[in-house]
Design an enzyme around this catalytic site. Structure first.
Site, PDB file in Angstrom:
ATOM      1  N   GLY A 125      37.145  22.272 -52.392  1.00  0.00           N
ATOM      2  CA  GLY A 125      37.334  23.390 -53.306  1.00  0.00           C
ATOM      3  C   GLY A 125      38.652  24.113 -53.222  1.00  0.00           C
ATOM      4  N   TRP A 179      41.684  23.407 -54.421  1.00  0.00           N
ATOM      5  CA  TRP A 179      42.376  23.516 -55.708  1.00  0.00           C
ATOM      6  C   TRP A 179      41.598  24.402 -56.674  1.00  0.00           C
ATOM      7  CZ3 TRP A 179      45.775  19.203 -58.108  1.00  0.00           C
ATOM      8  CH2 TRP A 179      46.756  18.826 -57.186  1.00  0.00           C
ATOM      9  N   ASP A 233      33.261  16.273 -58.285  1.00  0.00           N
ATOM     10  CA  ASP A 233      33.538  15.465 -57.101  1.00  0.00           C
ATOM     11  C   ASP A 233      32.279  14.695 -56.730  1.00  0.00           C
ATOM     12  OD1 ASP A 233      35.962  15.758 -54.714  1.00  0.00           O
ATOM     13  OD2 ASP A 233      34.138  14.662 -54.211  1.00  0.00           O
ATOM     14  N   ASP A 245      29.768  10.755 -59.133  1.00  0.00           N
ATOM     15  CA  ASP A 245      30.851   9.782 -59.074  1.00  0.00           C
ATOM     16  C   ASP A 245      31.514   9.691 -60.441  1.00  0.00           C
ATOM     17  OD1 ASP A 245      32.533   7.620 -58.809  1.00  0.00           O
ATOM     18  OD2 ASP A 245      31.096   6.394 -57.710  1.00  0.00           O
ATOM     19  N   ASP A 253      43.277  15.640 -57.653  1.00  0.00           N
ATOM     20  CA  ASP A 253      43.693  15.418 -56.270  1.00  0.00           C
ATOM     21  C   ASP A 253      42.839  14.301 -55.663  1.00  0.00           C
ATOM     22  OD1 ASP A 253      45.464  16.106 -54.185  1.00  0.00           O
ATOM     23  OD2 ASP A 253      43.936  17.305 -53.191  1.00  0.00           O
ATOM     24  N   LYS A 270      47.690  13.466 -58.133  1.00  0.00           N
ATOM     25  CA  LYS A 270      48.178  12.851 -56.899  1.00  0.00           C
ATOM     26  C   LYS A 270      48.227  11.344 -57.077  1.00  0.00           C
ATOM     27  CE  LYS A 270      45.514  12.954 -53.188  1.00  0.00           C
ATOM     28  NZ  LYS A 270      44.914  13.604 -52.005  1.00  0.00           N
TER      29      LYS A 270
END
Length: 209
Positions: free
Chosen positions: A63, A65, A83, A99, A124, A164
């Site tokens: 958490g 971000w 997530d 997922d 990320d 990322k």
């Protein structure tokens, strides 16, 4: 020979000390992970999130971000996070556990986004690393491709994307795809990113598709 050993040892110590600094600072500020500082650095340079914006945060747990994003978006903003791992609630964040690679989870996420387009997509995400580049890099590239696909589905015109990416096979092709979709694309390596990591962040603004 002894000089080289001292240098290697010093480098390891510096890296550990560097990491400890951000971990301790995160704890002191009540942030859930040191990754929060990466988004703060991107925000300082690129002003991605403004009050009232709607933000999608992919790979959100634990958490860090989302904490930064919800503070920047403010009371009139909206943060939708996803997530595969569980995440403790954050006030102002709509969290979906699942997922992201599964169609049903993607559909549930799109339902939460609704008919309105979003202003920023953050990712990320990273795969569980096996230590084999031949395995890890394709997995990592698959995730960032999914994140770009999400942009194509939900991002408003002139919207922004921060993702990322691990440098390696597929990176150049991915960079080309991002540049085709956005007016401006910058490569960032935040100070809070581990120096030994191949990770960089692509910050793309001015969504044009």
């Amino acid at each position: 020979m002894s000089g080289k050993k001292r240098t290697a040892s010093s480098n390891r110590w510096m890296l550990e000390h560097f990491d400890d600094h951000y971990v301790k600072l995160a704890q002191k500020r009540g942030l859930r992970s040191r990754a929060a500082f990466k988004l703060e650095e991107l925000q300082q340079k690129d002003q991605l999130i403004r009050p009232g914006m709607t933000v999608v945060d992919l790979g959100a747990a634990p958490g860090g971000w989302s904490q930064v994003a919800v503070k920047l978006a403010g009371d009139k903003g909206k943060v939708i996070a996803c997530d595969i791992l569980p995440m403790d609630p954050i006030v102002g964040v709509d969290f979906l556990q699942g997922d992201f690679r599964e169609e049903k989870v993607l559909e549930a996420l799109l339902t939460r986004v609704g008919a309105d387009k979003v202003d920023v997509v953050l990712s990320d995400m990273a795969p569980n690393m096996s230590g084999s580049d031949g395995v890890d890099q394709p997995r990592a590239m698959y995730l960032v491709e999914l994140a770009l696909d999400m942009c194509h589905q939900v991002l408003a015109p002139n919207g922004s994307f921060a993702v990322k990416v691990f440098q390696g096979e597929g990176f150049d092709e991915y960079m080309k795809a991002v540049k085709e979709a956005f007016k401006v694309v910058k490569t960032r390596k935040p100070d809070s990113s581990r120096a030994r990591s191949r990770e960089v962040y692509l910050v793309a603004t001015g969504y044009k598709l």
